[in-house]
Design an enzyme around this catalytic site. Structure first.
Site, mmCIF file in Angstrom:
data_model
loop_
_atom_site.group_PDB
_atom_site.id
_atom_site.type_symbol
_atom_site.label_atom_id
_atom_site.label_comp_id
_atom_site.label_asym_id
_atom_site.label_seq_id
_atom_site.Cartn_x
_atom_site.Cartn_y
_atom_site.Cartn_z
ATOM 1 N N ARG A 177 0.947 -1.174 -0.007
ATOM 2 C CA ARG A 177 -0.089 0.130 0.026
ATOM 3 C C ARG A 177 0.976 1.270 0.074
ATOM 4 N NH1 ARG A 177 -4.065 -1.827 4.967
ATOM 5 N NH2 ARG A 177 -5.217 -3.415 3.822
ATOM 6 N N ASP A 199 1.562 5.368 0.037
ATOM 7 C CA ASP A 199 0.770 6.499 0.545
ATOM 8 C C ASP A 199 0.273 7.692 -0.525
ATOM 9 O OD1 ASP A 199 1.425 5.318 3.267
ATOM 10 O OD2 ASP A 199 3.061 6.450 3.492
ATOM 11 N N TYR A 228 12.369 -0.101 -3.776
ATOM 12 C CA TYR A 228 11.872 1.403 -3.875
ATOM 13 C C TYR A 228 13.037 2.147 -4.465
ATOM 14 C CZ TYR A 228 7.343 0.547 -1.191
ATOM 15 O OH TYR A 228 6.295 0.217 -0.829
ATOM 16 N N ARG A 232 10.880 7.088 3.463
ATOM 17 C CA ARG A 232 10.995 8.541 3.434
ATOM 18 C C ARG A 232 11.596 9.214 4.704
ATOM 19 N NH1 ARG A 232 4.758 9.624 2.940
ATOM 20 N NH2 ARG A 232 5.524 11.865 3.383
#
Length: 267
Positions: free
Chosen positions: A50, A52, A111, A202
């Site tokens: 999932r 953001d 990522y 992040r």
């Protein structure tokens, strides 16, 4: 009911994340609405992860069950037609085993975070990369990143809203790539792990940006990690620079199903 894996690309700016929301637009809802156009009995999709609000993807994977068999090419074409004008594309589709699960079968998630150092505001890349107006040191950021590799308690680098039962994760890669540009410098953070905590990538990037700009020393990353305190983490980097690049499985579900080619010959 035949099960299909979908490889999905999306630009996350217009959406409040992957997961379906009651009143706000999401990537999941847009795809499920498209699925209902071709299969009114469809029960929805399950994704590998999932993302953001504002986060992008070039290699999200999801699976769905359909009422009848589809040629992979034609399934992708039909979904892409009904997804217009959303910035979402089904870049590949493939039939998979009935027990295949996009999330639980995933062995690794990859990522990429994009950050650009330049004085001028962004135009074409606005919403797709984090801009900082000052110079950054790749070497310092890589030195700090190296302290995060391996198995650790990552409490410092996860959101207080994270619902994972354990803060322990194993980070397999955190590589900082430097790309000189005519009007600045782009930095790409390549991150690999089996699974991540909420806001973990992040939080890494926001902290390493402090290192690159000279506010932190590289060793401060190690100190912050070992405190296991969220309040000593650097700022959380904005969502617009983050991309879910790839989800890896023991066997590639899309092997033999080339995007853009019909299994039934010329459409």
């Amino acid at each position: 009911m035949p099960r299909f894996a979908l490889k999905i690309e999306y630009q996350g700016t217009p959406f409040y994340g992957w997961q379906r929301q009651k009143t706000l637009p999401s990537v999941q809802q847009a795809i499920e609405d498209a699925l209902l156009k071709i299969d009114p009995t469809n029960k929805g999709i399950a994704a590998a992860g999932r993302t953001d609000a504002g986060v992008h993807a070039t290699g999200q994977v999801a699976h769905c069950d359909l009422a009848r068999h589809w040629d992979s090419f034609r399934l992708a074409e039909a979904l892409n037609y009904h997804l217009k004008p959303n910035p979402i594309a089904i870049v590949n589709a493939a039939p998979v085993a009935d027990n295949f699960h996009a999330r639980f079968w995933a062995l690794e998630r990859r990522y990429m975070y994009r950050l650009i150092s330049r004085r001028a505001p962004l135009t074409f890349e606005a919403g797709r990369i984090w801009r900082v107006p000052h110079l950054l040191s790749r070497d310092a950021m890589q030195e700090g990143a190296n302290y995060l590799l391996g198995k650790h308690d990552f409490t410092t680098f996860r959101s207080t809203l994270c619902q994972a039962p354990s803060p322990v994760r194993t980070l397999d890669e955190l590589t900082v790539e430097e790309i000189p540009l005519a009007d600045g410098t782009e930095f790409r953070f390549h991150v690999r792990a089996r699974a991540f905590l909420h806001n973990q990538v992040r939080s890494f990037v926001g902290t390493l940006e402090r290192v690159g700009g000279g506010s932190w020393a590289p060793i401060d990353v190690k100190t912050a990690l070992e405190t296991r305190r969220r309040d000593v983490c650097g700022p959380v980097a904005p969502s617009q620079g983050l991309y879910l690049r790839e989800v890896c499985y023991e066997t590639d579900p899309f092997a033999g199903h080339t995007a853009g080619e019909s299994n039934e010959g010329t459409p």
